[in-house]
Every structure is written in C-alpha cells, then in structure tokens.
Design an enzyme around this catalytic site. Structure first.
Site, mmCIF file in Angstrom:
data_model
loop_
_atom_site.group_PDB
_atom_site.id
_atom_site.type_symbol
_atom_site.label_atom_id
_atom_site.label_comp_id
_atom_site.label_asym_id
_atom_site.label_seq_id
_atom_site.Cartn_x
_atom_site.Cartn_y
_atom_site.Cartn_z
ATOM 1 N N ARG A 260 0.747 -1.007 -0.050
ATOM 2 C CA ARG A 260 0.015 0.047 -0.033
ATOM 3 C C ARG A 260 0.779 1.262 0.015
ATOM 4 O O ARG A 260 1.965 1.196 0.761
ATOM 5 C CB ARG A 260 -0.868 0.032 1.405
ATOM 6 N N GLU A 289 -5.189 6.998 -6.964
ATOM 7 C CA GLU A 289 -5.446 6.027 -7.992
ATOM 8 C C GLU A 289 -6.781 6.380 -8.823
ATOM 9 O O GLU A 289 -7.828 6.451 -8.147
ATOM 10 C CB GLU A 289 -5.376 4.687 -7.821
ATOM 11 N N HIS A 308 -1.727 -0.570 -10.004
ATOM 12 C CA HIS A 308 -2.290 -1.535 -9.094
ATOM 13 C C HIS A 308 -2.860 -3.113 -9.566
ATOM 14 O O HIS A 308 -4.157 -3.275 -9.567
ATOM 15 C CB HIS A 308 -3.294 -0.647 -8.471
#
Length: 346
Positions: A260, A289, A308
């Site tokens: 993360r 994001e 991601h």
C-alpha cells in the site's frame, strides 16, 4: 434448515451447488450500487459476503437487527467494513488472508528482476524508437553473422543503460513477514539470495526456520540490495517509510512496493530518487489512483510504475478467494471452529 446467505461475489456452478447444500442463496451484483441499496438488498440474511462494497455502522446495525450472525469480507484486509461496529454487535468478521498471495509474490519478484536488469528501460527504448536500425524494405532479408549484437556506439543500449544485475548472491530485505512477505522470501532463497526480514509481530524462530535473518529496521535497510514492502496500512505503519528510512538505504539499493502506498511518504521517496539516495524503485500502488499524469515518478527512467495490478489474475478472483469464502460458509454452517477471523479493531 438452511441458512439464508446473501453474497456479492459470483460462484461457479460447482461452487454454487456446494454452498446450496447448506444455504438459500441470494446473489447480488453490486456494480455502482450505493451503500443504502446494498443494505436493503442484503438485509435479512444470516450470512453476508461482501468484497469491495462499503458496509458502515448504520448498515451493520440494520443487518444485525434483522438476523446477521456472520459477515465475510472476500479480501485479505477488510478495509471496507466497519470492524468496530461488528465487534460491538458481537458478530464475527471472516476475511480471506493470502487470497492474492501467489499473484502478488510472483509480481513482486518479477518487478525485482525487471528493475535490476533494466528490462523496463530497454522495452521503453525499443518501443519509442531508440536502439533501432534503419528501416528495410524486407525485414526478413538479412545477412547471417556469427556474432549478432547491438553495437557499442554512442546511443546504443549497452552505452546508455549500463550493466544490469543478478538476484543471485544479493540481499533482499522483506518488510512485513505475513502471507505475502514470507512467500517472497521463499522464492528469493531459491535465487540464492540472503533474506533479511523485519516484522515485530512474527516469531523470530519461524523466520529462522524459513532461512530468513530476523532483523531490525536499521540493519535491514543498511544491508539490503533490494527492499520489498509488504505492510498493511495501520495507524502504526501509515507514513512510517520516510526520509530516515531512505537515508539508511544503500545508494545502490532498489525499493519495491506492492503493498500500500500510504505506508510511504511520497515526498520522501521522490526526494530519495532525485538525490540518488537509492538507485531505483518499482511501484504497483499509489497514494491516489489513478496517479496524476504529472506526478514526478512517472518521468523517472529508474522507476517502474504499474496500475495496481499485482493481484489482477483469474486465479485470485475465481479460485483462491472463492475457496476461502466457501470454507468460511461451510465451517459456520457445520458449527466447526472458525478460522481467519479478523481480530483487529480501529
């Protein structure tokens, strides 16, 4: 008598039949569904399975008032569930630790190899037209040579990128020795790497059994050629990777984060790269994001960025997750001891 089950993840026909032996199933597609609608559609079920849908205190209280006894979140860390609200109502929260472990582990080691061997720079260079020869009318027509190589002229890949490296014999520092970090360590050992590990909550003797060296943060950072982050976001870890961390790393070290972004202070990472306190980074997670198009990390040749996607595999969503969820459901219905119950509170 069958249990009433409300579920937000799709099951295969075989999986559906297995669960149907124990439950009356209500499947809900939740694309762009509001929390209020989710609450209404799943209300009245004894068992509820969610994934990325948010379930806050109001929702949980309503479900609890209408028969909820067990909530399962089909993620490793159930960030979209109000843990405290469930705890206050005495309802256990099942989660799915390690569901994406294989995918993220493979991706992490792949990033190590790409970054160390500068594969990303070579790919971008080729794609953008660097390192290439002149156009030919017939690309399949060539003169065979004994030694086929790019040249060593100025501008060639050999001159502009320099040497890559090998995992063999290098030291990797694993920060966070949970399901993913532990598997990364195992694969790195197969590459004949020295593995250092930091995790104050994991038994040191088990690290040693795995062949890893239990380490302090300082020792790990000072001695690792690659630092790989596998931390959850907690009050303790949020922003913990800062200037002090990067200042302790080798100038030749590489930084990998597939966990993360919130555990890293982004200004500190950018500064460390700009001031060459570390040699490069590979990142699959970001503070926002999608990442803003003008973010400085996107312009750095020694940084690999991916959107991601480490856990974006068919197996994560259709094999591992469902296996863990079904195990939760059957254990509950058969009255067996529960496993993988979330114990942390906010």
């Amino acid at each position: 008598m069958k249990k009433k089950l409300g579920i937000c993840i799709p099951l295969s026909d075989e999986e559906y039949k297995k669960v149907e032996e124990y439950c009356d199933i209500t499947y809900i597609e939740t694309n762009d569904m509001s929390e209020e609608d989710l609450c209404d559609k799943l209300n009245g079920n004894e068992i509820i399975v969610t994934m990325g849908e948010y379930a806050g205190k109001t929702t949980i209280d309503k479900w609890a008032d209408n028969g909820l006894e067990f909530l399962i979140n089909a993620r490793g860390t159930p960030t979209m569930v109000d843990w405290q609200a469930l705890h206050d109502r005495g309802i256990p929260l099942g989660h799915c630790p390690g569901r994406n472990a294989v995918a993220v582990v493979e991706f992490t080691v792949g990033l190590m190899i790409m970054l160390l061997k500068k594969i990303n720079q070579a790919m971008i260079g080729m794609h953008d037209g660097y390192y290439l020869g002149e156009e030919k009318d017939n690309v399949f027509d060539y003169i065979e040579k004994k030694d086929v190589n790019w040249n060593y002229d100025e501008g060639s890949p050999y001159m502009t990128m320099g040497f890559g490296g090998e995992l063999y014999g290098r030291t990797v520092g694993i920060v966070g020795y949970g399901a993913i970090g532990r598997k990364v360590a195992k694969i790195c050992k197969a590459f004949n790497m020295t593995v250092m590990a930091y995790d104050p909550y994991f038994p040191k003797e088990k690290m040693e059994e795995d062949g890893a060296i239990p380490s302090t943060v300082e020792d790990l950072l000072k001695n690792s050629d690659i630092v790989s982050i596998h931390l959850p976001v907690t009050e303790e870890t949020r922003g913990s990777i800062d200037d002090e961390w990067f200042n302790m790393m080798k100038p030749s070290a590489l930084f990998i984060n597939t966990a993360r972004a919130a555990v890293v202070k982004q200004e500190a990472l950018v500064k460390a790269l700009e001031e060459e306190k570390i040699a490069g980074a590979a990142l699959d997670v970001f503070w926002e994001e999608p990442i803003p198009s003008n973010h400085p990390l996107l312009k750095m040749k020694n940084v690999i960025t991916t959107p991601h996607m480490a856990s974006l595999t068919y197996e994560v969503y259709n094999v591992w997750t469902n296996k863990l969820v079904i195990d939760h459901i059957i254990r509950y219905c058969e009255g067996k001891p529960m496993e993988n119950i979330w114990k942390k509170l906010k």
